[in-house]
Design a protein around this motif. Structure first.
Motif, short mmCIF file in Angstrom:
data_model
loop_
_atom_site.label_atom_id
_atom_site.label_comp_id
_atom_site.label_asym_id
_atom_site.label_seq_id
_atom_site.Cartn_x
_atom_site.Cartn_y
_atom_site.Cartn_z
N ASP A 49 -34.25 -26.53 -49.60
CA ASP A 49 -34.25 -25.37 -48.48
C ASP A 49 -34.28 -24.11 -48.78
O ASP A 49 -34.68 -23.38 -47.34
CB ASP A 49 -32.47 -25.54 -47.73
N VAL A 50 -34.32 -23.50 -49.82
CA VAL A 50 -33.94 -22.33 -50.29
C VAL A 50 -35.74 -21.97 -50.42
O VAL A 50 -35.69 -20.46 -50.28
CB VAL A 50 -33.09 -22.27 -51.76
N ARG A 51 -36.19 -22.49 -50.33
CA ARG A 51 -37.62 -21.83 -51.51
C ARG A 51 -38.11 -20.83 -49.57
O ARG A 51 -38.49 -22.27 -48.63
CB ARG A 51 -39.08 -22.97 -51.87
N ILE A 52 -39.19 -20.54 -49.81
CA ILE A 52 -39.84 -19.77 -48.25
C ILE A 52 -41.33 -19.80 -48.19
O ILE A 52 -41.72 -19.69 -50.00
CB ILE A 52 -39.24 -18.33 -48.48
N ARG A 53 -42.11 -19.18 -47.14
CA ARG A 53 -43.16 -19.15 -47.57
C ARG A 53 -43.56 -18.07 -46.82
O ARG A 53 -42.85 -17.30 -46.57
CB ARG A 53 -43.58 -20.10 -46.35
N PRO A 54 -44.81 -17.55 -47.22
CA PRO A 54 -45.00 -15.97 -46.36
C PRO A 54 -45.15 -16.15 -45.31
O PRO A 54 -45.82 -17.18 -44.85
CB PRO A 54 -47.08 -15.65 -47.56
N TRP A 55 -44.34 -15.20 -44.34
CA TRP A 55 -44.21 -15.89 -42.81
C TRP A 55 -45.53 -14.70 -42.38
O TRP A 55 -45.33 -15.30 -41.23
CB TRP A 55 -43.13 -15.14 -42.35
N ALA A 56 -46.42 -13.74 -42.78
CA ALA A 56 -47.26 -13.10 -42.41
C ALA A 56 -48.24 -13.95 -42.31
O ALA A 56 -49.85 -13.25 -42.20
CB ALA A 56 -46.74 -11.73 -42.37
N GLY A 57 -48.85 -14.47 -43.36
CA GLY A 57 -50.27 -15.02 -44.10
C GLY A 57 -50.72 -13.60 -44.58
O GLY A 57 -52.08 -13.67 -44.71
N ASP A 58 -49.64 -12.34 -44.75
CA ASP A 58 -50.48 -11.34 -45.66
C ASP A 58 -50.21 -11.09 -46.61
O ASP A 58 -49.45 -12.12 -47.53
CB ASP A 58 -50.31 -10.87 -44.81
N PRO A 59 -50.81 -10.29 -47.79
CA PRO A 59 -50.82 -10.07 -48.95
C PRO A 59 -49.09 -9.85 -49.48
O PRO A 59 -48.70 -10.26 -50.23
CB PRO A 59 -51.35 -9.26 -50.07
N VAL A 60 -48.75 -8.30 -48.37
CA VAL A 60 -47.43 -8.30 -48.38
C VAL A 60 -46.57 -9.35 -48.60
O VAL A 60 -45.75 -9.59 -49.29
CB VAL A 60 -47.15 -7.58 -47.86
N SER A 61 -46.40 -10.06 -47.31
CA SER A 61 -45.80 -11.48 -47.45
C SER A 61 -45.72 -12.46 -48.77
O SER A 61 -44.67 -12.84 -49.09
CB SER A 61 -45.58 -11.99 -46.18
N GLN A 62 -47.21 -12.37 -49.00
CA GLN A 62 -47.15 -13.87 -49.86
C GLN A 62 -46.15 -12.69 -51.43
O GLN A 62 -46.06 -14.05 -52.00
CB GLN A 62 -48.87 -13.78 -50.04
N GLN A 63 -46.28 -11.80 -51.30
CA GLN A 63 -45.97 -11.55 -53.00
C GLN A 63 -44.40 -11.36 -52.07
O GLN A 63 -43.87 -11.85 -53.38
CB GLN A 63 -46.24 -9.67 -53.42
N ALA A 64 -43.55 -10.96 -51.50
CA ALA A 64 -42.11 -11.39 -51.60
C ALA A 64 -41.42 -12.52 -51.74
O ALA A 64 -41.05 -12.68 -51.52
CB ALA A 64 -42.11 -10.00 -49.30
N ALA A 65 -42.85 -13.46 -50.70
CA ALA A 65 -42.66 -14.74 -51.08
C ALA A 65 -42.32 -15.23 -52.34
O ALA A 65 -41.45 -16.09 -53.00
CB ALA A 65 -43.35 -15.84 -50.45
N THR A 66 -43.47 -14.92 -53.35
CA THR A 66 -43.37 -15.09 -54.59
C THR A 66 -42.02 -14.39 -55.37
O THR A 66 -41.37 -15.19 -56.11
CB THR A 66 -44.84 -14.88 -55.08
N ASP A 67 -42.09 -13.79 -55.06
CA ASP A 67 -40.51 -12.81 -55.78
C ASP A 67 -39.94 -13.95 -55.29
O ASP A 67 -38.90 -13.24 -56.15
CB ASP A 67 -40.93 -11.50 -55.77
N PHE A 68 -39.14 -13.41 -54.55
CA PHE A 68 -38.34 -14.20 -53.87
C PHE A 68 -37.75 -15.92 -54.85
O PHE A 68 -36.94 -16.18 -54.92
CB PHE A 68 -38.38 -14.36 -52.43
N ASN A 69 -38.86 -16.85 -54.61
CA ASN A 69 -39.03 -18.29 -55.06
C ASN A 69 -38.52 -17.50 -56.67
O ASN A 69 -38.01 -18.43 -57.34
CB ASN A 69 -40.58 -18.79 -54.41
N ASP A 70 -39.32 -17.32 -57.11
CA ASP A 70 -38.71 -16.72 -58.80
C ASP A 70 -38.23 -16.37 -58.60
O ASP A 70 -37.68 -16.94 -59.26
CB ASP A 70 -40.09 -15.55 -59.08
N HIS A 71 -37.51 -15.21 -58.29
CA HIS A 71 -35.99 -14.62 -58.54
C HIS A 71 -34.93 -16.07 -58.55
O HIS A 71 -34.44 -16.33 -58.17
CB HIS A 71 -35.39 -13.45 -57.83
N THR A 72 -35.17 -16.81 -57.20
CA THR A 72 -33.90 -18.06 -56.67
C THR A 72 -34.46 -19.00 -57.23
O THR A 72 -33.31 -20.15 -57.68
CB THR A 72 -33.86 -17.86 -55.44
#
Length: 119
Positions: A49-72
């Motif tokens: 349940d914790v993994r997130i996907r890029p919400w806007a489909g843009d590079p910024v949300s992709q990076q944010a999702a990657t960083d969040f998933n890596d951290h958690t």
């Protein structure tokens, strides 16, 4: 009669071991099992349940999702720490089980010796 206390074995303490009263083992196993069941549920929830996907489909949300998933969920993440704790709990529970089996084996051997008149 006052209860006798024993001094812990320094070698056992130095090696990370400790003495356990045989009568306390079932209670300790219950506490460790309860903690492990709760932790297992939390880990399962984190994985699913914790993994997130890029919400806007843009590079910024992709990076944010990657960083969040890596951290958690990645190496040295919160999930990694929880799984290390889970392994420690399982190891402690396994050790308690082995100690309990050892105590029962010694008790059985002593009973057999007494019944055979060996003491």
């Amino acid at each position: 009669m006052p209860q006798r206390t024993t001094t812990p074995d320094p070698a056992a303490i130095a090696s990370g071991g400790f003495r356990v009263d045989p009568a306390a083992i079932p209670g300790l196993r219950k506490v460790f099992t309860t903690a492990l069941v709760k932790l297992d549920k939390q880990i399962e929830m984190a994985v699913s349940d914790v993994r997130i996907r890029p919400w806007a489909g843009d590079p910024v949300s992709q990076q944010a999702a990657t960083d969040f998933n890596d951290h958690t969920l990645g190496v040295d993440s919160a999930l990694d720490a929880l799984q290390a704790y889970q392994r420690q709990l399982k190891g402690a529970l396994d050790a308690l089980t082995q100690v309990e089996l050892g105590y029962h084996a010694v008790e059985q051997d002593n009973t057999t010796l007494i019944q055979q008149g060996g003491c």
